[in-house]
Write a protein that holds these residues in place. Structure first.
Motif, PDB file in Angstrom:
ATOM      1  N   GLY A 123      43.575  41.426  48.193  1.00  0.00           N
ATOM      2  CA  GLY A 123      43.104  42.791  48.076  1.00  0.00           C
ATOM      3  C   GLY A 123      43.138  43.380  46.686  1.00  0.00           C
ATOM      4  N   ARG A 124      43.435  42.574  45.665  1.00  0.00           N
ATOM      5  CA  ARG A 124      43.495  43.090  44.299  1.00  0.00           C
ATOM      6  C   ARG A 124      42.743  42.187  43.326  1.00  0.00           C
ATOM      7  NH1 ARG A 124      46.676  47.341  43.252  1.00  0.00           N
ATOM      8  NH2 ARG A 124      48.064  48.042  44.949  1.00  0.00           N
ATOM      9  N   SER A 154      32.455  37.365  35.362  1.00  0.00           N
ATOM     10  CA  SER A 154      32.944  37.062  36.704  1.00  0.00           C
ATOM     11  C   SER A 154      34.330  37.671  36.897  1.00  0.00           C
ATOM     12  CB  SER A 154      33.001  35.546  36.942  1.00  0.00           C
ATOM     13  OG  SER A 154      33.892  34.934  36.019  1.00  0.00           O
ATOM     14  N   LEU A 155      34.690  37.819  38.144  1.00  0.00           N
ATOM     15  CA  LEU A 155      36.029  38.295  38.494  1.00  0.00           C
ATOM     16  C   LEU A 155      36.394  37.722  39.840  1.00  0.00           C
ATOM     17  CD1 LEU A 155      35.835  40.741  40.853  1.00  0.00           C
ATOM     18  CD2 LEU A 155      34.824  41.947  38.935  1.00  0.00           C
ATOM     19  N   GLY A 181      44.856  43.580  38.426  1.00  0.00           N
ATOM     20  CA  GLY A 181      45.839  44.273  39.243  1.00  0.00           C
ATOM     21  C   GLY A 181      45.296  45.451  40.021  1.00  0.00           C
ATOM     22  N   GLN A 182      44.092  45.910  39.683  1.00  0.00           N
ATOM     23  CA  GLN A 182      43.494  47.005  40.448  1.00  0.00           C
ATOM     24  C   GLN A 182      43.261  46.590  41.900  1.00  0.00           C
ATOM     25  OE1 GLN A 182      39.792  48.113  38.664  1.00  0.00           O
ATOM     26  NE2 GLN A 182      40.685  49.651  37.305  1.00  0.00           N
ATOM     27  N   ILE A 186      35.367  46.345  49.509  1.00  0.00           N
ATOM     28  CA  ILE A 186      36.578  47.083  49.847  1.00  0.00           C
ATOM     29  C   ILE A 186      37.689  46.084  50.142  1.00  0.00           C
ATOM     30  CG2 ILE A 186      37.645  48.745  51.415  1.00  0.00           C
ATOM     31  CD1 ILE A 186      34.923  49.957  51.903  1.00  0.00           C
ATOM     32  N   GLY A 187      38.658  46.028  49.258  1.00  0.00           N
ATOM     33  CA  GLY A 187      39.775  45.111  49.426  1.00  0.00           C
ATOM     34  C   GLY A 187      39.358  43.655  49.477  1.00  0.00           C
ATOM     35  N   GLY A 188      38.253  43.325  48.839  1.00  0.00           N
ATOM     36  CA  GLY A 188      37.741  41.965  48.852  1.00  0.00           C
ATOM     37  C   GLY A 188      36.736  41.690  49.945  1.00  0.00           C
ATOM     38  N   ARG A 189      36.523  42.653  50.832  1.00  0.00           N
ATOM     39  CA  ARG A 189      35.533  42.511  51.899  1.00  0.00           C
ATOM     40  C   ARG A 189      34.199  43.037  51.368  1.00  0.00           C
ATOM     41  NH1 ARG A 189      35.616  45.742  57.671  1.00  0.00           N
ATOM     42  NH2 ARG A 189      33.890  44.637  58.679  1.00  0.00           N
TER      43      ARG A 189
END
Length: 466
Positions: A27-28, A21-22, A428-429, A453-456
């Protein structure tokens, strides 16, 4: 204390990690390995591999969007096949509506003119683009809509001053003359998502305020959800919707500039704080670029060689010492390789779209599609970089093959370089990811189930935001 994230991805395979999991916040990548009681919107990866989102470092967005709405002439290699495809496309269009075709291969019938095209399609305005994108060929109905002189310098005329129907590198002029409506980027944005592409660089040499307005609007509307960098002219404006990229240099051997002229443009780029990127498909173009850089005081960080289609071994050390990045298209080995094998002299085949020799010399190498002039699918390029096989499985430059990890890294934000980290997800990416099923040594076969994309999150299917 329970922590809340903007997005939690569970049941994923993470290369080089036992975690499944992550989490993404602001956005990172904010966490790798999330306890069950971690809170936030969740996405079930269903066992897919989470890899960094792919970057297309060289694409022509508006041209690709228009190509998606055009008749594709690729593979029509005889006059009859060409005529059948054009007539078939015209037959399903309303009377008088434009017919736009791309991917024409001159092996079918040479360089077309209006009289030849009229024999196949004469009842509607028709424009045909050659496979390189440098030439448009118009029929008589289209020429009538183009209007009278004065013409762009790229408009070929006969001894009588009348246009023949062949127009060289005058896309912007032609677009203005015909008052054509720019294509929507919605379908293209979705297609990029389907391949796991989260960032793109538009490499148009003519990009200026007008192009920037169109592309920026597509980003704001969400039609183009990818991060966007735009290369182009000196007058390319800055805006919050995109990043201003390198000054793009494009010159033809048919209209050869002096190195001093090119170096003055490089000096202008330095004044703007911009890097430069030069279209280099021939050895002569590469030599001119290197000479112009030297005349302008040398290369700087971010300067690029676009394509690097032909790089003699003797020039590799010069590229390395200059610190230039090569942005190339391994997908051309697949898409055009069989053509190269018949048309490129044997002693030059080893110079085509080098990879391993550049990396071994310490040169940073990135990849793009050059769509619409090659397939937009990055996984074709990733596979071709490893296998160096043409569409008919003929080997081409096997000594330039690279590993799966390096092939994936070509499509990372900074490209591939010897000694750099493998393309894995790290803390951190930027939160740009794709979920891919199937795998190679360090990636996937390109079956993408979701792009982030950026969490979207965009699910591949139809593509809907979660």
């Amino acid at each position: 204390m329970t922590k809340r994230f903007d997005l939690i991805v569970r049941n994923a395979r993470l290369i080089g990690s036992d975690a499944t999991s992550l989490a993404i916040s602001n956005g990172r990548i904010a966490a790798i390995g999330c306890p069950a009681d971690t809170h936030g919107p969740e996405l079930d990866a269903k066992g897919a591999t989470a890899i960094p989102g792919l970057v297309d470092h060289h694409i022509h967005l508006l041209a690709t969007a228009a190509w998606m709405q055009s008749t594709n002439l690729a593979g029509a290699l005889t006059k009859q096949a060409l005529a059948d495809r054009l007539r078939g496309a015209a037959a399903i269009k309303p009377a008088g509506e434009w017919l736009r075709a791309t991917g024409y291969d001159e092996r079918a019938a040479g360089l077309l003119d209006a009289a030849v095209i009229d024999q196949w399609v004469g009842d509607r305005p028709t424009r045909i683009q050659d496979r390189t994108g440098a030439l448009w060929m118009l029929n008589s109905a289209a020429l009538a809509l183009m209007g009278d002189a004065p013409y762009h310098g790229g408009v070929e005329t006969g001894a009588d001053g009348v246009p023949t129907g062949r127009l060289w590198r005058c896309d912007d002029w032609l677009r203005q003359r015909l008052a054509t409506k720019p294509p929507s980027l919605l379908a293209l944005g979705q297609e990029l998502l389907r391949h796991g592409i989260t960032s793109v660089t538009d490499a148009g040499a003519d990009n200026g305020p007008g192009h920037a307005t169109l592309l920026g609007a597509a980003v704001r509307s969400g039609d183009l959800p990818q991060h966007l960098t735009i290369m182009g002219r000196e007058d390319l404006p800055s805006a919050p919707d995109y990043q201003v990229g390198a000054l793009k240099l494009l010159y033809d051997e048919a209209d050869w500039p002096d190195a001093a002229v090119v170096s003055r443009r490089i000096a202008d780029a330095r004044q703007q704080g911009r890097a430069v990127a030069a279209h280099c498909t021939t050895t002569a173009e590469l030599l001119l670029y290197l000479a112009a850089l030297d005349h302008a005081g040398g290369a700087r960080a971010g300067d690029r060689i676009e394509h690097g289609s032909m790089v003699p071994r003797s020039m590799i050390a010069d590229i390395a010492s200059a610190g230039l990045m090569v942005v190339t298209q391994p997908g051309f080995i697949h898409d055009r390789g069989d053509r190269y094998l018949t048309q490129v002299p044997d002693h030059e085949l080893a110079n085509l779209y080098r990879l391993r020799s550049l990396l071994d010399a310490g040169i940073a190498v990135a990849a793009g599609s050059d769509a619409p002039y090659a397939n937009i699918n990055p996984w074709i390029g990733i596979q071709a970089a490893q296998e160096r096989l043409t569409a008919t499985d003929a080997p081409l430059g096997l000594s330039e093959a690279i590993s799966a990890a390096d092939a994936m890294a070509l499509y990372s934000p900074s490209g591939a370089k010897r000694g750099t980290a493998k393309p894995i997800v790290t803390l951190g990416q930027v939160g740009d990811l794709c979920l891919a099923s199937g795998e190679t040594a360090h990636g996937s076969t390109g079956a993408i189930s979701a792009t982030i994309i950026g969490g979207r999150v965009f699910e591949i299917g139809p593509i809907d935001e979660i």
